[in-house]
Design a protein around this motif. Sequence first.
Motif, short mmCIF file in Angstrom:
data_model
loop_
_atom_site.label_atom_id
_atom_site.label_comp_id
_atom_site.label_asym_id
_atom_site.label_seq_id
_atom_site.Cartn_x
_atom_site.Cartn_y
_atom_site.Cartn_z
N ARG A 25 -3.05 9.68 -1.35
CA ARG A 25 -3.46 8.39 -0.81
C ARG A 25 -2.99 8.30 0.63
NH1 ARG A 25 -6.02 8.72 -4.69
NH2 ARG A 25 -6.30 7.26 -6.44
N ASP A 26 -3.93 8.05 1.54
CA ASP A 26 -3.60 7.92 2.98
C ASP A 26 -2.85 9.14 3.49
OD1 ASP A 26 -4.71 5.33 3.02
OD2 ASP A 26 -2.83 4.47 2.30
N ASP A 51 -7.89 12.85 -6.17
CA ASP A 51 -7.22 12.76 -7.46
C ASP A 51 -7.20 14.13 -8.12
OD1 ASP A 51 -7.24 10.11 -6.88
OD2 ASP A 51 -8.57 9.50 -8.50
N GLU A 60 -7.72 13.06 2.84
CA GLU A 60 -6.83 11.91 2.94
C GLU A 60 -6.63 11.25 1.58
OE1 GLU A 60 -5.34 9.87 5.81
OE2 GLU A 60 -5.13 11.98 6.26
N ASN A 61 -7.66 11.31 0.74
CA ASN A 61 -7.59 10.70 -0.58
C ASN A 61 -8.25 11.61 -1.61
OD1 ASN A 61 -6.62 7.74 0.05
ND2 ASN A 61 -8.24 8.15 1.52
N THR A 86 0.85 -1.19 0.00
CA THR A 86 0.00 0.00 0.00
C THR A 86 0.88 1.24 0.00
OG1 THR A 86 -0.12 0.22 2.42
CG2 THR A 86 -1.71 -1.24 1.37
N TYR A 137 -1.93 12.77 -6.92
CA TYR A 137 -2.92 11.96 -6.21
C TYR A 137 -2.58 12.04 -4.73
CZ TYR A 137 -3.82 9.85 -10.79
OH TYR A 137 -4.11 9.64 -12.12
N ARG A 185 0.73 3.82 2.00
CA ARG A 185 1.15 4.16 3.36
C ARG A 185 2.29 3.27 3.84
NH1 ARG A 185 1.49 7.99 6.95
NH2 ARG A 185 -0.59 8.71 6.30
#
Length: 432
Positions: free
Chosen positions: A414-415, A407, A404-405, A271, A412, A273
């Motif tokens: 992510r986490d 586009d 947190e997320n 992932t 982007y 993170r």
Amino acid sequence: MPTRIETDALLRRSTLAIVMGGGAGTRLFPLTKDRAKPAVPLAGKYRIVDIPISNCINSGVRQVYVLTQYNSASLNRHIARTYQFDDFTRGFIEVLAAQQTPQGERWYQGTADAVRQNLRYFLEGDHEYFLILSGDQLYRMDFRKVMDQHLMTGAELTIATLPVNATDATSFGIMKADATGRIHEFVEKPKDPALLDGLRMPDETLKELGLPVSEPRYQASMGIYVFNRKALIESLDNDCMDFGKHIIPAALKKYKVHSFNFQGYWEDIGTIRSFFQANLDLCKLVPQYDFFDSSAPIFTHARFLPATKINGAVIREALISDGCIITDAHVETAVIGIRSIIETGTTIRDTVIMGADYYAGAAGTDLTRPAPGIGRNCRIEKVILDKNVHVGDNVVITPEGKPENMDSDLFYIRDGIVVIPKDTVIPAGTWI
């Protein structure tokens, strides 16, 4: 107990390693937008696939297939350039991508299905043991010890397990083994406290591993298996798709299955993170994973780059790869990849920079495109910059004040980590 010579011979001649390259790598998107998951850069100069392959080489396993199906061009190129054995050994490391055949035209539906679709290739040789590995984990394991135990116990299947606490156990497939190490039960991600309590590791096993018996531990599957030839063939003689969910529970009823208790650093880096945190942990004074272990080195493509040049900078807890030029910058807790250029006045903090495939003006590159590198007076915090990214002067990139997320055209999140995709050009003055 087999002798070291006997074990080494079995690993060298009779063992085939199969590295599972994973599916589309959606959990690592956008790093997997244009490449297979095993080809994602790691620790400044490596690729994720270098970890399981290096573990194999250091353990004497020289026959390795890497299974993949998405964006495999860069992975093919990396393996072809990096892992070449001489003509006088049986060694090889090759990529097997999903393909249409008379037997089937579908993509891999899971780990077991991927092995099943390629089983005819694996059985062409006289291999008696099959070592199945995950392609998105950061760890160092001596497979000679695994094979020693596999032979000593007479197991038909050995599963590498990691002792975890009750909180972490709910995220893994948990094994229940007796004091001899034989596994009798498997539960996928147990959530019920009463069920979990029944899966505790025996006190005898905890004492052998030097762990306190007062703290419950559970044997979590690492997704690393050693199959005997007959057991693998019979286990895949069905339509089951996944090892963890389907094949392993069925095997417990039919075969002698043992656990190999692994103690050491292990991290699933599948992932954004976990990938981000594993990279930054390498910058610590004493990282949990040691790339400096000369007894078991991690191999990768030799690029023959010049030494990094630092023209004045403040640098704390940083991993700086070959061929970089850093000028009057502030770098703190960061991984700086190969050929990275960082200009005057720029601050890099809690960031992973994957570097570049070329320098400005390199032959065969688009000379109208801004060269990879980070310009002057930029502030970059909690970011992953993929390869060949150009960041203009006076750019700020930070996840502060953002979801947190999300586009966007240029990035982007992510986490809570900003990811700048490969080959992106960030114009001067941009605030992300």
